[in-house]
Design a protein around this motif. Structure first.
Motif, PDB file in Angstrom:
ATOM      1  N   PHE A  33      40.404  42.118  35.972  1.00  0.00           N
ATOM      2  CA  PHE A  33      39.314  43.015  35.618  1.00  0.00           C
ATOM      3  C   PHE A  33      38.487  42.517  34.430  1.00  0.00           C
ATOM      4  O   PHE A  33      37.358  42.963  34.235  1.00  0.00           O
ATOM      5  CB  PHE A  33      39.856  44.418  35.303  1.00  0.00           C
ATOM      6  CG  PHE A  33      39.795  45.352  36.477  1.00  0.00           C
ATOM      7  CD1 PHE A  33      38.764  46.258  36.621  1.00  0.00           C
ATOM      8  CD2 PHE A  33      40.766  45.315  37.453  1.00  0.00           C
ATOM      9  CE1 PHE A  33      38.697  47.111  37.705  1.00  0.00           C
ATOM     10  CE2 PHE A  33      40.725  46.160  38.547  1.00  0.00           C
ATOM     11  CZ  PHE A  33      39.680  47.058  38.674  1.00  0.00           C
ATOM     12  N   ILE A  34      39.050  41.640  33.620  1.00  0.00           N
ATOM     13  CA  ILE A  34      38.312  41.178  32.431  1.00  0.00           C
ATOM     14  C   ILE A  34      37.900  39.719  32.556  1.00  0.00           C
ATOM     15  O   ILE A  34      37.465  39.107  31.586  1.00  0.00           O
ATOM     16  CB  ILE A  34      39.150  41.390  31.153  1.00  0.00           C
ATOM     17  CG1 ILE A  34      40.471  40.613  31.234  1.00  0.00           C
ATOM     18  CG2 ILE A  34      39.398  42.876  30.911  1.00  0.00           C
ATOM     19  CD1 ILE A  34      41.289  40.658  29.953  1.00  0.00           C
ATOM     20  N   THR A  35      38.050  39.150  33.761  1.00  0.00           N
ATOM     21  CA  THR A  35      37.621  37.778  34.011  1.00  0.00           C
ATOM     22  C   THR A  35      36.738  37.753  35.254  1.00  0.00           C
ATOM     23  O   THR A  35      36.703  38.712  36.024  1.00  0.00           O
ATOM     24  CB  THR A  35      38.819  36.833  34.232  1.00  0.00           C
ATOM     25  OG1 THR A  35      39.630  37.331  35.313  1.00  0.00           O
ATOM     26  CG2 THR A  35      39.661  36.717  32.972  1.00  0.00           C
ATOM     27  N   SER A  36      36.048  36.664  35.446  1.00  0.00           N
ATOM     28  CA  SER A  36      35.171  36.489  36.611  1.00  0.00           C
ATOM     29  C   SER A  36      35.860  35.608  37.642  1.00  0.00           C
ATOM     30  O   SER A  36      36.458  34.586  37.307  1.00  0.00           O
ATOM     31  CB  SER A  36      33.844  35.849  36.194  1.00  0.00           C
ATOM     32  OG  SER A  36      33.093  35.479  37.326  1.00  0.00           O
ATOM     33  N   ARG A  37      35.745  36.001  38.912  1.00  0.00           N
ATOM     34  CA  ARG A  37      36.373  35.234  39.981  1.00  0.00           C
ATOM     35  C   ARG A  37      35.682  33.891  40.183  1.00  0.00           C
ATOM     36  O   ARG A  37      36.292  32.932  40.675  1.00  0.00           O
ATOM     37  CB  ARG A  37      36.321  36.046  41.283  1.00  0.00           C
ATOM     38  CG  ARG A  37      37.244  35.557  42.371  1.00  0.00           C
ATOM     39  CD  ARG A  37      37.465  36.637  43.409  1.00  0.00           C
ATOM     40  NE  ARG A  37      36.216  37.126  43.956  1.00  0.00           N
ATOM     41  CZ  ARG A  37      35.621  36.620  45.045  1.00  0.00           C
ATOM     42  NH1 ARG A  37      36.176  35.603  45.672  1.00  0.00           N
ATOM     43  NH2 ARG A  37      34.504  37.124  45.496  1.00  0.00           N
ATOM     44  N   THR A  38      34.397  33.803  39.826  1.00  0.00           N
ATOM     45  CA  THR A  38      33.624  32.578  40.045  1.00  0.00           C
ATOM     46  C   THR A  38      33.376  31.785  38.761  1.00  0.00           C
ATOM     47  O   THR A  38      33.242  30.569  38.796  1.00  0.00           O
ATOM     48  CB  THR A  38      32.270  32.909  40.694  1.00  0.00           C
ATOM     49  OG1 THR A  38      31.564  33.863  39.876  1.00  0.00           O
ATOM     50  CG2 THR A  38      32.472  33.498  42.082  1.00  0.00           C
ATOM     51  N   LYS A  39      33.325  32.469  37.628  1.00  0.00           N
ATOM     52  CA  LYS A  39      32.967  31.796  36.383  1.00  0.00           C
ATOM     53  C   LYS A  39      34.169  31.441  35.505  1.00  0.00           C
ATOM     54  O   LYS A  39      34.059  30.604  34.617  1.00  0.00           O
ATOM     55  CB  LYS A  39      31.991  32.669  35.575  1.00  0.00           C
ATOM     56  CG  LYS A  39      30.669  32.926  36.297  1.00  0.00           C
ATOM     57  CD  LYS A  39      29.759  33.828  35.472  1.00  0.00           C
ATOM     58  CE  LYS A  39      28.451  34.101  36.209  1.00  0.00           C
ATOM     59  NZ  LYS A  39      27.568  35.004  35.428  1.00  0.00           N
TER      60      LYS A  39
END
Length: 432
Positions: free
Chosen positions: A330-336
């Motif tokens: 929830f606090i990270t990006s799946r792509t970035k």
């Protein structure tokens, strides 16, 4: 035969076979073709996702909540369990389908519905996940104490190191999928043994499913919050996304996984309830400091206590894995966000919650019940966002025609969670 003066017609020839010195790999020969291999991979991922969701729900809080309300309500608690399972299925069907078909995490969808809303969802979920994970590490410590006689703080710290080692392994995703499956199955088998040994009044429990002697709204809200509240409702769906399983073409897998995950959790809830009920109905006085351990010991003596230790430890460490994985998603990006960075954030999350536990000590029963009820109160927020996407933002669903009947039961279940959340605000405050 050919006619005179005409060249013989060429015989149909088989497609040239490239000789490699190896037998052909085909389905008829019992070998895996690429398509079969892909199906096997998807099936393995699906099993891992639904067991991650189920074992994330079956944690120390799950065991504590079930024991607490069984002691308070007796056989009448069966009604709360039945209602919670039905509501859980209705909501989980919608959550997995919206996330799975859209190919976006819950907070990403929240930000698309209203800028910044996804980060509010992430903040609330992070707070709930933090409290729960302190309880999870605490439960692992108590499990090693009952199982091996280790000091709970030492056992909790060692268990946290095991969880960290799993995430740092080269094939962390596969390791997580297999561990939650094995430990989830082990918990159900061992608890079923205790349920049979304790001799619960099954007839009375079944009667209370349809004609409850009393209805406790806090119990229902706590069960729903503890089963699909907070990070738990998103655990399996986010795992599917990270494994590359998303889009309308996977709708059957998504549906099967969402329902099966809840049923696995429901089976564990039922057998644990019956195990405790048998002891309570027999007139045994449970130790208030550790009622669940006391119930297992009453049911099967010293063996029961060791079994409780194994069940609690398995529940705790799988919940540490599920809580850490999903909260960080929830606090990270799946792509970035790179896999390496995400892994180290997970490690840091486990380390911080472990340090808090070691510094503060055992998480009290009240805190674990509060965490489940708190997540139940927050549940309508995240569910409402996803149902809104299915209702008003179908452009995010990749052309998928969302079933109106499913959307309808989703909104009805959402209204029930909203009603229960409002009814439970005061009892939650009174817990302290």
């Amino acid at each position: 035969m050919s006619k005179p003066g005409n060249k013989p017609s060429p015989k149909p020839s088989a497609r040239p076979v490239r000789r490699t010195g190896k037998a052909p790999r085909d389905a008829a020969a019992g070998k895996k073709t690429p398509d079969n291999a892909m199906k096997t991979s998807t099936r393995s991922t699906l099993i891992g996702a639904m067991f991650l969701m189920a074992t994330s729900a079956i944690g120390p809080g799950f065991i504590t909540q079930t024991t607490t309300f069984t002691v308070q309500l007796g056989a009448a608690f069966a009604f709360a369990i039945a209602v919670s399972i039905l509501v859980d299925i209705a909501l989980q069907l919608n959550v997995w389908r919206v996330i799975g078909v859209s190919g976006r995490r819950a907070q990403e969808l929240g930000n698309l519905v209203l800028p910044g809303l996804g980060w509010v969802m992430a903040g609330l979920l992070f707070a709930g996940g933090l409290v729960f994970n302190i309880g999870n590490v605490s439960g692992a410590g108590l499990g090693t104490d009952a199982m091996l006689g280790l000091d709970p703080k030492l056992g909790g710290a060692l268990s946290a190191l095991i969880a960290i080692g799993i995430f740092l392994s080269k094939r962390a995703g596969l390791a997580v999928d297999r561990i939650v499956f094995v430990l989830g199955t082990l918990m159900i088998v061992l608890t079923t043994y205790i349920a049979i040994t304790s001799g619960p009044p099954v007839g009375s429990a079944l009667k209370n499913v349809v004609m409850p002697e009393q209805v406790n709204f806090l119990a229902i809200t706590t069960l729903i919050g503890g089963t699909i509240g907070g990070y738990i409702v998103y655990a399996g769906a986010h795992r599917l996304l990270d494994s590359g399983v998303s889009g309308p073409q996977h709708i059957r897998d998504i549906t099967r996984g969402s329902v099966t995950g809840i049923l696995i959790t429901g089976v564990m809830r039922i057998v644990l309830f019956l195990a405790i009920l048998g002891v309570v109905a027999g007139g045994a006085a449970l130790d208030k400091a550790s009622p669940a351990a006391s119930a297992f010991q009453h049911a099967a003596g010293e063996v029961g206590l060791r079994v409780f230790g194994i069940v609690l430890w398995a529940a705790a460490i799988t919940s540490v894995i599920g809580a850490s994985y999903t909260t960080v998603s929830f606090i990270t990006s799946r792509t970035k966000t790179s896999d390496r960075v995400r892994t180290w954030i997970v490690v840091a999350f486990i380390a911080v919650t472990t340090i808090i536990y070691v510094a503060v000590g055992t998480a009290p029963t009240t805190l674990l019940v509060f965490a489940g009820a708190f997540n139940g109160i927050l549940l309508p927020v995240g569910i409402g966002v996803l149902l809104w996407v299915a209702t008003r933002r179908r452009d995010l669903l990749r052309g998928y025609s969302y079933p109106n009947w499913l959307l309808g039961i989703g909104w009805v279940a959402w209204l029930l969670t909203l009603y229960l959340a409002v009814r439970s605000v005061r009892p939650v405050i009174e817990l302290f």
